[in-house]
Write an enzyme that holds these catalytic residues in place. Structure first.
Site, PDB file in Angstrom:
ATOM      1  N   ASP A 303       0.859  -1.172   0.000  1.00  0.00           N
ATOM      2  CA  ASP A 303       0.000   0.000   0.000  1.00  0.00           C
ATOM      3  C   ASP A 303       0.906   1.236   0.000  1.00  0.00           C
ATOM      4  O   ASP A 303       2.113   1.133   0.270  1.00  0.00           O
ATOM      5  CB  ASP A 303      -0.890  -0.027   1.247  1.00  0.00           C
ATOM      6  CG  ASP A 303      -1.706   1.234   1.396  1.00  0.00           C
ATOM      7  OD1 ASP A 303      -2.328   1.658   0.417  1.00  0.00           O
ATOM      8  OD2 ASP A 303      -1.688   1.816   2.499  1.00  0.00           O
ATOM      9  N   ASP A 502      -1.692  -0.804   6.086  1.00  0.00           N
ATOM     10  CA  ASP A 502      -1.899  -0.311   7.447  1.00  0.00           C
ATOM     11  C   ASP A 502      -3.323   0.138   7.721  1.00  0.00           C
ATOM     12  O   ASP A 502      -3.677   0.338   8.882  1.00  0.00           O
ATOM     13  CB  ASP A 502      -0.955   0.862   7.725  1.00  0.00           C
ATOM     14  CG  ASP A 502      -1.396   2.126   7.002  1.00  0.00           C
ATOM     15  OD1 ASP A 502      -1.715   2.031   5.804  1.00  0.00           O
ATOM     16  OD2 ASP A 502      -1.424   3.190   7.634  1.00  0.00           O
ATOM     17  N   ASP A 506      -7.172  -1.643   3.725  1.00  0.00           N
ATOM     18  CA  ASP A 506      -6.206  -2.680   3.353  1.00  0.00           C
ATOM     19  C   ASP A 506      -6.549  -4.038   3.953  1.00  0.00           C
ATOM     20  O   ASP A 506      -6.007  -5.054   3.518  1.00  0.00           O
ATOM     21  CB  ASP A 506      -4.797  -2.287   3.818  1.00  0.00           C
ATOM     22  CG  ASP A 506      -4.298  -1.023   3.146  1.00  0.00           C
ATOM     23  OD1 ASP A 506      -4.560  -0.863   1.939  1.00  0.00           O
ATOM     24  OD2 ASP A 506      -3.671  -0.207   3.824  1.00  0.00           O
TER      25      ASP A 506
END
Length: 762
Positions: A303, A502, A506
């Protein structure tokens, strides 16, 4: 404890039989040795029954047959030694697992059970289960923070080594968020709880640790899968030796050395050792299965925000109306931004603070969510926000700033400033890249990860520069949570895949990956729950470290199995040939067991793929030099500004003189201090031949350019020389600015592994 008592019983019976023989009562020895061996046979038999009831045939059946066969053939001494081998192996396994899981055990043992709550000026001792959000708690020296909360005092010092693996205490300031589990390493302080103890960080970590310790890894289950084949091979070899010679003792000798303790014990010990060592580095791996999958990862998806970037925008550049000036524009914008909670506002206030600007208090502040903020600052009408926010007020932001908008919009975002109804400045904001991110990517490549991909919900214009900077294989932007899941599944169909993230968005992708790695230090609880691996340290380079630990643990487990079973196979062949008696075979197998388990414990030590560096000593001055970098970056901004201001006339000479004085008084002493203490200490840690040479060469070039600026300035102060000197002065200043920025970036990356704990607010 039961394992140790059983071992003590066997040792006592074995020694009693030896003593009876030496004292002239050999007829009593077989009874004593049988009494020592049969309880172990009963213990193994009960375990075998439980395995069969669970649908598994355990390889410990060989040990049971060996003990009973030895007693039946009146080889009672061998039976006692086999019993010693089994009981000793289980006791050794308990000791090894205790050592391997020490980090997990320490986490659980340090969990606070009592807390001090402040009630009407008095201190009440309560159970941690009674803590509720909003409670004001007193954390005394040496106590563990019992719940997540906000610091209510001016400062606190916490030892978070059990959570993060970092040895140095961290300093916190009033209003900082504190995680439960840290130990107060300073004076007592007050904490305002934001969660109850059961929902706090430390409680979640303990649950993860307990789940990790309780799970059975695929390699540990491998012993069960091989049980039928191993038992069949052992029976054929023992039976063949018996049939070929007519001597049942030959078969017994084969059974004795076939006792498969390396297969039963070595694999789980190695994997649990890896889990324990990862925990000491602030990496919680949820069990041996997750560790095994982590060891096979060949593709990693990241990410963006909060993972490869800090998730906190910073001021990258300022373009301002020359009549107002950059410093004044920042002062007005930051003053107004004090009335906003937007991250961009916080970035402007922080930038003004680093430059030492005194900020007045704004008046009549009004904020439009997602748009901007407006108000009065020192009697002037000020607006700060997005382009659309100014358009709605009838102000055209592109007037005088069109080039800035086109050039910078691709790499970040812009906060526009309007003063008294006219656009006055544009502040370029960028999230930046985590300092450790480039090193994390390179280390993943070195570990054999073949594909590294960025998957983000951010726009392509913001994601593409990050992909180029980190040399990623591919960038997927504008990805919704559903898109991320589809991307993870697509990559996982080609190779074992890990997803690192995080945020709440996600969590589904983390769950869909072969291994989900959650940034648990600053990430969300949803991500931590969905991940198979949780990083308790806010450093993305722990991703590569987790993979390196997993690979080493799996390699050690396989080698321990291979070495132990290989030696057992050789001993079985020797016993079948009649060159090894049952008693001697039992002693040989005991040595093999100890060797296999001790070798499995080498997973507690770093392997050749792990290059974690120790932090530098305080006297090296790394922290001080790092803190000075903020001022040097501001100096670089001033160099660029003064270079752009150089024109046909010498009006900028006073500002030039001020910048040149900063070069002499700040930059050059900083470089000398680095070469005197920091660079020698870093070179010793990094190793190799003169690793700091490139940085020292940059120092020399910077000093040469700074000296040239001073010489040109002295010439420029003569009016008749300005026109001939100004172009060269401008070129020199721009060259110095570019080299200074490059030097700071390279130095921080080279020394990041030696930084120790992640510096807060850096």
């Amino acid at each position: 404890m039961r394992r140790y008592l059983l071992l003590a019983w066997v040792i006592l019976g074995l020694l009693a039989g030896v003593a009876a023989t030496l004292l002239g009562h050999p007829e009593a020895a077989p009874w004593l040795w049988s009494a020592a061996a049969l309880p172990v046979a009963a213990h193994v038999g009960l375990g075998l029954v439980r395995s069969l009831m669970g649908g598994r045939l355990g390889v410990d059946a060989v040990a049971l047959f060996a003990i009973l066969g030895a007693v039946a053939l009146e080889e009672t001494a061998a039976a006692a030694v086999i019993a010693l081998m089994v009981a000793g192996g289980e006791a050794l396994e308990a000791w090894a697992e205790g050592r391997a899981t020490r980090a997990l055990t320490d986490l659980i043992a340090r969990a606070p059970r009592r807390a001090a709550r402040l009630e009407d000026g008095t201190v009440a001792e309560i159970d941690v289960a009674e803590i509720r959000p909003g409670d004001l708690l007193l954390v005394r020296a040496g106590e563990t923070v019992p719940a997540d909360g906000t610091l209510e005092d001016d400062g606190a010092t916490l030892d978070e080594s059990a959570l993060t693996g970092e040895p140095l205490p961290n300093a916190f300031h009033r209003g900082d968020a504190l995680r439960s589990g840290g130990v107060n390493a300073g004076a007592a302080f007050r904490l305002r709880a934001v969660r109850d103890a059961g929902a706090s960080t430390y409680a979640a970590i303990i649950r993860l640790a307990q789940d990790a310790a309780a799970s059975r890894a695929p390699l540990a289950r491998l012993a069960d899968q091989w049980a039928v084949g191993f038992i069949t091979f052992t029976a054929l070899l023992a039976g063949g030796a018996w049939l070929a010679t007519g001597d049942p003792v030959r078969a017994l000798a084969v059974l004795v050395v076939a006792t498969p303790c390396p297969l039963i014990l070595a694999a789980p010990v190695a994997l649990v050792a890896g889990i324990g060592r990862a925990a000491r580095r602030g990496i919680v791996i949820k069990g041996g299965g997750a560790l095994e999958r982590l060891a096979r990862i060949r593709t990693v998806l990241f990410d963006k925000t909060g993972t490869l970037t800090p998730g906190r925008p910073r001021l990258a550049a300022i373009d301002a109306d020359p009549l107002l000036g950059r410093e004044e524009a920042l002062r007005l914008a930051a003053a107004l931004a004090q009335g906003s909670t937007h991250p961009a506002s916080a970035a402007l206030v922080a930038a003004a603070g680093r430059r030492g600007l005194a900020l007045p208090v704004p008046e009549t502040v009004a904020e439009v969510a997602g748009g901007g903020v407006s108000g009065m600052v020192e009697g002037r009408a000020v607006m700060l926000g997005a382009e659309g926010f100014l358009h709605a007020a009838g102000i055209d932001p592109s007037n005088g700033f069109a080039l800035t908008a086109e050039v910078v919009a691709a790499a970040g975002s812009i906060a526009w400033l309007a003063v008294d109804g006219r656009v006055a400045a544009a502040f370029m904001l960028a999230d930046g890249v985590r300092r450790e991110a480039p090193r994390a990517v390179r280390r993943l490549r070195a570990l054999g990860v073949r594909r590294i991909v960025l998957v983000t919900g951010d726009r392509a214009a913001a994601a593409a520069p990050l992909g180029r900077a980190l040399r990623l294989d591919e960038v997927f932007a504008n990805q919704s949570p559903a898109d991320k899941i589809a991307r993870v599944r697509s990559e996982a169909a080609k190779a074992p895949t890990a997803m690192v993230g995080d945020g709440v968005n996600d969590a589904p992708a983390l769950a869909a990956a072969d291994v989900g790695i959650a940034m648990g230090a600053a990430g969300t609880a949803a991500a931590a729950e969905a991940g198979d691996v949780v990083l308790l340290v806010d450093r993305v380079d722990r991703t590569a470290e987790a993979i390196a630990i997993a690979r080493r643990s799996r390699q050690v487990a396989l080698r321990a199995i291979g070495l132990g079973m290989g030696m057992s196979g050789i001993a079985m062949t020797v016993a079948a040939g009649g060159w090894l008696t049952p008693l001697a075979g039992a002693l040989v197998q005991e040595v093999i067991d100890v060797f296999a388990i001790l070798y499995a414990l080498t997973a507690l030590r770093p392997g050749p793929d792990e290059h974690a560096q120790d932090g530098l000593p305080a006297e090296a001055g790394l922290a001080e030099r790092h803190d000075e970098h903020a001022g040097l970056r501001q100096l670089a901004d001033e160099l660029r500004g003064i270079g752009e201001a150089i024109g046909a006339t010498p009006e900028v000479v006073p500002e030039l003189a001020a910048v040149e004085a900063r070069l002499r008084d700040e930059l050059l002493p900083h470089q000398r201090a680095e070469e005197r203490a920091l660079y020698p200490a870093a070179a010793e840690r990094l190793g190799g031949q003169d690793p700091m040479a490139p940085l020292i060469r940059m120092h020399a070039e910077i000093e040469g350019l700074a000296e040239r600026v001073g010489t040109l300035l002295r010439l420029a102060q003569r009016d008749e020389r300005w026109t001939t000197t100004a172009p060269e002065l401008r070129r020199t200043i721009f060259a110095l600015e570019a080299l200074l920025r490059l030097h700071l970036a390279v130095e921080e990356e080279m020394l990041a592994d030696l930084q120790g704990p992640e510096r807060r607010g850096a």
